[in-house]
Motif scaffolding. Structure first.
Motif, mmCIF file in Angstrom:
data_model
loop_
_atom_site.group_PDB
_atom_site.id
_atom_site.type_symbol
_atom_site.label_atom_id
_atom_site.label_comp_id
_atom_site.label_asym_id
_atom_site.label_seq_id
_atom_site.Cartn_x
_atom_site.Cartn_y
_atom_site.Cartn_z
ATOM 1 N N ALA A 143 -2.999 2.804 -7.667
ATOM 2 C CA ALA A 143 -4.389 2.892 -6.949
ATOM 3 C C ALA A 143 -4.949 1.469 -6.740
ATOM 4 N N ILE A 144 -4.916 0.568 -7.783
ATOM 5 C CA ILE A 144 -5.550 -0.722 -7.533
ATOM 6 C C ILE A 144 -4.609 -1.546 -6.501
ATOM 7 N N LEU A 154 1.198 4.097 -2.981
ATOM 8 C CA LEU A 154 1.258 5.518 -2.801
ATOM 9 C C LEU A 154 2.124 6.316 -3.503
ATOM 10 N N ALA A 199 -0.852 5.480 -12.648
ATOM 11 C CA ALA A 199 -1.610 6.052 -11.588
ATOM 12 C C ALA A 199 -2.581 4.999 -11.062
ATOM 13 N N LEU A 200 -3.361 4.475 -12.022
ATOM 14 C CA LEU A 200 -4.519 3.365 -12.009
ATOM 15 C C LEU A 200 -3.924 2.274 -11.412
ATOM 16 N N PHE A 240 0.810 -1.184 0.026
ATOM 17 C CA PHE A 240 -0.130 -0.077 0.055
ATOM 18 C C PHE A 240 0.938 1.385 -0.011
ATOM 19 N N ILE A 297 -5.580 -0.439 -3.185
ATOM 20 C CA ILE A 297 -6.653 -0.761 -2.469
ATOM 21 C C ILE A 297 -6.526 -2.401 -1.933
#
Ligand code: HEM
Lengths: 364, 575
Positions: free
Chosen positions: B486-487, B210, B482-483, B206, B490
């Motif tokens: 992001a995944i 970031l 970025a995507l 995680f 999560i």
């Protein structure tokens, strides 16, 4: 001619559905009000029994410094001779038993509590019907404006509460506080925020909208439950502190707070609820970014709504950090949690009303 | 254990001291040290500063600052999103505007102080992740620590006596724990086991995600471009900077980064709600285009809708606005056509009441044969309500189009070199055309109708109406990263929040009377109902393999019993 007639007919049925929806929302408010009175009756009747468990535990534990020990059966269907697991809470933690709940062990109070929950279920179903017919009347998901957002939000919040109850979690104590605010929320919706059913502008036609907004509503409802638990935690904690330091809380505090779960339980509940939904909130923001990328040509543009989602997210991250690593367990972390929920609320109401941005569409 | 080992955070167990190594390394979270000041000169200070920066307290502070710092940007107009609002604000509050300017409050998210916060935060993050990753790798290569001396002190504990031999019990325990996917090993008289390492993996993933997201975002800001182009039906656009109506780009963007493509707008179609309370609300907007990629690309047809941009290479073409462009023909006194164009007008309301200007700059000579310029103020209603109704459009579609023109002649002021809006007339050097009554010449035209200019000055014809569409063309490199980040964030987050890292010990030794005493204990990173539950489950299974022996006479101190069996379990809140 015939085409025009057909559209008129469709418009008429839609208007009918919208009216049915309004009737259902008003009916659900009536039933919630009945539920509200039943919860009040539960609390009032519950005040007859003098429990004083918290006080007893806290004054007792002064003499017996050792942490209390509780026994769980090993497994659900354990044979009696099987080994039993001894659970020992961390030293330094206050060992306060959970309160008995609003009814305070009073049989009549319990009965009213059950009636209140049944009424809540009924009101929930009626309100759900109201949201559904609203959705049917506009032929889209029911969250195009703040009125719809509000009615959906309170339906989901009550749904979360009832689901927790169905999962046999100890959350009955939430009832009165939740229903009170649900009534406020609905009152606000039907008076200030009411908007006749309408269509979405093309920018809102995207399946990412459905994903983004439905998860946003769900997260909000869960955060809300967490915030209520946090507030109650703060009250209960000061009550326990007062008792532990030899003070005598007022009669009202004695009567009400004693019946709530122990502050440690409330705190833990609030944390679990917030932590559980945080990944989903992260997802909500990302889904919003993807949608913004499709609709507006940039996935992140510091639009006020985006900014406040981000602020909310960072605030909750602060809270989780504080709990997980900095060891800010009790009140300080609770204040952070409330701050984070405040950000969520502002994002929802404040930004729509006070700040103009790309998100202020479809009236308020 | 080693010096680098930091204890469990205070939440894990109240009395770490008692657990010693057993409770250590249950996470990689750094311990909090009080900020005692160094006395070691420059290096000492740097080290101190670094330690502060990477401490959790400062990380928390920076996070809080980041959220606080984001607030003003949402309340004060930002030049990045709305330049005109910023200008309005400056006009309304000149002194405050200056102060805001100095503080960078009109561009918060690219201001020095905001950048400072997030750069510090990310330095802190990296400074946090690197040592934690090493520590975690160390934990993976090492083994879970052996049982502490007094298992009874652990948060979950159970014991029983059995006829089975201690070795047998330990073997059985080892097999059981391994089957349950614990990392387990024999440590002297006990079996030590640990599970839930994925929590740490998730947490590190995680935080790394970031960083990936931030870098991708920064990359995107530096190399992005964004431009707008208004295209009338039948016209085209090719992707070069000069063709854009307005163009913005990141600092490192170069013109060569523009993807080579071009397109023609064949047709724009908008459909609207025709009845009900929302009459006029748009249902669909779509632009049919012909496009080709590269200099000699094949022509392809496609439809661009509001949420469905056309993607060409790294660029995306979005449909962002639309309006009407009446086709205008202007003739001079001799009847020669001096102007023939579709003139895009700007919508003023949701029913597309529009306004704009028609500017005839060259080629016109007045009745006396003198060169002059013509200007017309245009006001357009796609659906005029008819004689006597308000002068606003009643519906956004072209149901009853009416074009209202005011006619002027003289000097448009376009040659002065000052940039001028194409939608507005600068009337300072223009004279009115007068009608028969001596008033300003102004007429309502329907498609096909012509307005005569007085004194043989020529005529204006409203031929018909085309539609225009505004396209936003953007290029945002790094959005894939970025995507992806992001995944990953999560999933990492879910792992970090939902997986419990916990330890279980099983000790089996011969008691004084020759009967084996089995003790089991569990420890989680935080107090949780799961740890005792799981321990009970494991104990139940192990008990079946090493069944209980009768208790000796003085069993009372072997099994602690509860003083008050009524006491609600510690986890009351969610039972
Ligand atoms: C950029 C902003 C950051 C965000 C949004 C963020 C968010 C989070 C979240 C949501 C968690 C999970 C909390 C939990 O396990 O309950 C977490 C855990 C953690 N974070 Fe961060 N964090 C950030 C920066 C940092 C920094 C700068 C550091 C180090 C200085 C750090 C160190 C940690 C540690 C040690 C943990 C807990 C590990 C554990 O539970 O064992 N984080 N963070």
């Amino acid at each position: 001619m015939t085409l025009a007639a057909a559209t008129d007919l469709a418009a008429a049925t839609n208007e009918n559905l919208a009216n049915i929806s309004n009737t259902l929302i008003y009916s659900s408010m009536a039933v919630y009000t009945l539920a509200f009175f039943a919860y009040i009756a539960e609390w009032l009747l519950g005040s007859r029994s003098k429990v004083g468990r918290t006080a007893a535990a806290l004054t007792e534990s002064k003499t017996a410094a050792a942490p209390a020990v509780t026994v769980n059966k090993a497994g659900g269907t354990a044979v009696l001779e099987r080994p039993q697991v001894v659970v020992r809470s961390a030293a330094g933690a206050r060992d306060v038993p959970d309160g008995p709940g609003a009814h305070g062990g009073d049989a009549q109070g319990d009965l009213y509590g059950r009636i209140a929950i049944s009424l809540t279920v009924l009101a929930f179903l009626v309100e759900f019907g109201g949201v559904l017919t609203r959705a049917l009347s506009v032929e889209r998901a029911p969250w195009g404006n703040m009125y719809e957002f509000n009615i959906t939000f309170s339906t989901v919040a009550v749904g979360v509460y009832l689901s927790l109850l169905a999962l046999r979690k100890n959350v009955r104590w939430l009832g009165l506080f939740l229903i009170t605010t649900v009534l406020l929320d609905l009152g606000l919706a039907v008076t200030v925020l009411y908007t006749a059913s309408d269509q979405l502008v093309p920018a809102l036609h995207s399946y990412w909208l459905y994903i983004h907004v439905s998860t946003a509503i769900f997260c909000g409802a869960v955060f809300y439950v967490g915030a209520v638990a946090t507030i109650l935690y703060l009250f209960k904690d000061s009550y326990e502190n007062k008792l532990a330091s030899g003070g005598t809380p007022g009669r009202f505090a004695n009567s009400v707070l004693d019946r709530l779960p122990a502050s440690a339980s409330l705190d833990k509940f609030a944390y679990r609820v917030n932590a559980a939904v945080f990944p989903l909130w992260t997802f909500t923001i990302i889904a919003g970014a993807i949608w913004a990328g499709d609709a507006w040509g940039r996935y992140w543009g510091w639009d006020p709504k985006e900014t406040w989602s981000f602020i909310t997210w960072v605030a909750y991250a602060c809270y989780l950090h504080a709990r997980a690593t900095a060891g800010w367990k009790g009140r300080k972390a609770a204040y952070l949690a409330l701050l984070a929920f405040g950000c969520w609320l502002f994002n929802y109401y404040g930004v729509n009303i006070f700040v103009s941005g790309k998100h202020s569409y479809a009236g308020v | 254990m080693s010096k680098t080992t930091t204890g469990t955070p205070s939440e894990a167990t109240g009395d770490d001291q008692d657990l010693g190594a057993a409770g250590s390394q249950l996470s990689t979270a750094p311990a909090e040290e009080p900020p005692n000041l160094p006395s070691l000169g420059v290096v000492g200070w740097i080290r101190w500063f670094w330690r502060q920066l990477t401490s959790m307290r400062v990380a928390l502070l920076l996070l809080l600052l980041l959220s606080l710092g984001a607030i003003p940007g949402s309340l004060i107009p930002q030049s990045g999103t709305d330049e005109t609002k910023v200008a309005d604000f400056r006009d309304a509050h000149p002194t405050l505007g200056d102060v805001y300017d100095k503080l960078g409050l009109f561009h918060v998210y690219s201001s020095v102080w905001f950048s400072a916060i997030y750069i510090l935060l990310f330095v802190s993050l990296i400074g946090c992740i690197v040592p934690r990753t090493w520590q975690f790798v160390g934990q993976l290569r090492g083994r879970p620590p052996g049982a502490p001396r007094r298992l009874t002190r652990l948060p979950a504990y159970t014991t029983w006596r059995t006829e089975a031999e201690p070795e047998q019990v330990r073997e059985a325990a080892l097999a059981l724990l391994r089957k349950r996917r614990f990392r387990a090993h024999l440590a002297g008289d006990n079996v030590a086991a640990e599970k839930g390492y994925l929590r740490e993996v998730g947490n590190l993933a995680f935080h790394i995600a970031l960083i990936v997201m931030l870098i991708a975002f920064a990359w995107g800001q530096l190399f992005k471009m964004e431009g707008n182009k208004l295209v009338v039906e039948g016209d085209g656009f090719s992707n070069t900077i000069t063709q854009y109506d307005d163009f913005k780009s990141g600092n490192l963007f170069s013109q060569d980064d523009l993807d080579p493509f071009s397109f023609n707008l064949e047709d724009f179609k908008g459909t609207y709600e025709t009845s009900g309370p929302n009459k006029g609300t748009p249902r669909t907007y779509q632009a049919s285009v012909d496009y080709s990629v590269g200099a000699y690309g094949k022509d392809r047809k496609t439809v661009i809708k509001v949420n469905e941009p056309l993607e060409i290479g790294d660029s995306k073409v979005y449909l962002t606005a639309h309006g009407y462009a009446p086709v205008i023909t202007v003739r001079d006194g001799k009847g020669d056509v001096v102007y023939n164009q579709a003139v895009p007008l700007l919508p003023l309301d949701s029913n597309v009441t529009s306004s704009g200007a028609i500017k005839v700059m060259d080629g016109y000579r007045n009745a006396k044969g003198v060169k002059e310029q013509l200007g017309f103020q245009a006001f357009f209603l796609p659906s005029y309500g008819g004689e006597g109704s308000a002068v606003v459009s009643q519906f956004p579609a072209l149901l009853n189009p009416v074009l209202n023109l005011e006619a002027y002649h003289g000097d448009l002021g376009v040659d002065a070199g000052i940039p001028q809006s194409v939608y507005q007339l600068d009337k300072s050097h223009l004279k009115d055309f007068k009608n028969a009554k001596g008033e300003l010449l102004r007429e309502n035209l329907k498609p096909g109708e012509t307005m005569k200019l007085p004194g043989g000055a020529g005529s204006v014809t409203y031929e018909g109406t085309k539609e225009w569409a505004n396209f936003q063309i953007t290029r945002q490199p790094g959005s894939g990263w970025a995507l992806g980040g992001a995944i990953a964030a999560i999933f990492g987050l879910a792992g970090s929040l939902f997986i419990q890292r916990r330890r279980v010990w099983v000790r089996a030794v011969k008691g004084a009377d020759g009967v084996t005493v089995v003790e089991m204990a569990g420890l989680g990173r935080s107090e949780s109902a799961k740890v005792p539950e799981e321990l009970g489950d494991l104990a139940g299974i192990l008990y079946d393999r090493a069944p209980g022996a009768p208790d000796p006479e003085d069993s009372s101190d072997a099994t602690p019993t509860t003083p008050d069996p009524q006491v609600v379990p510690a986890e009351g809140a969610e039972k």
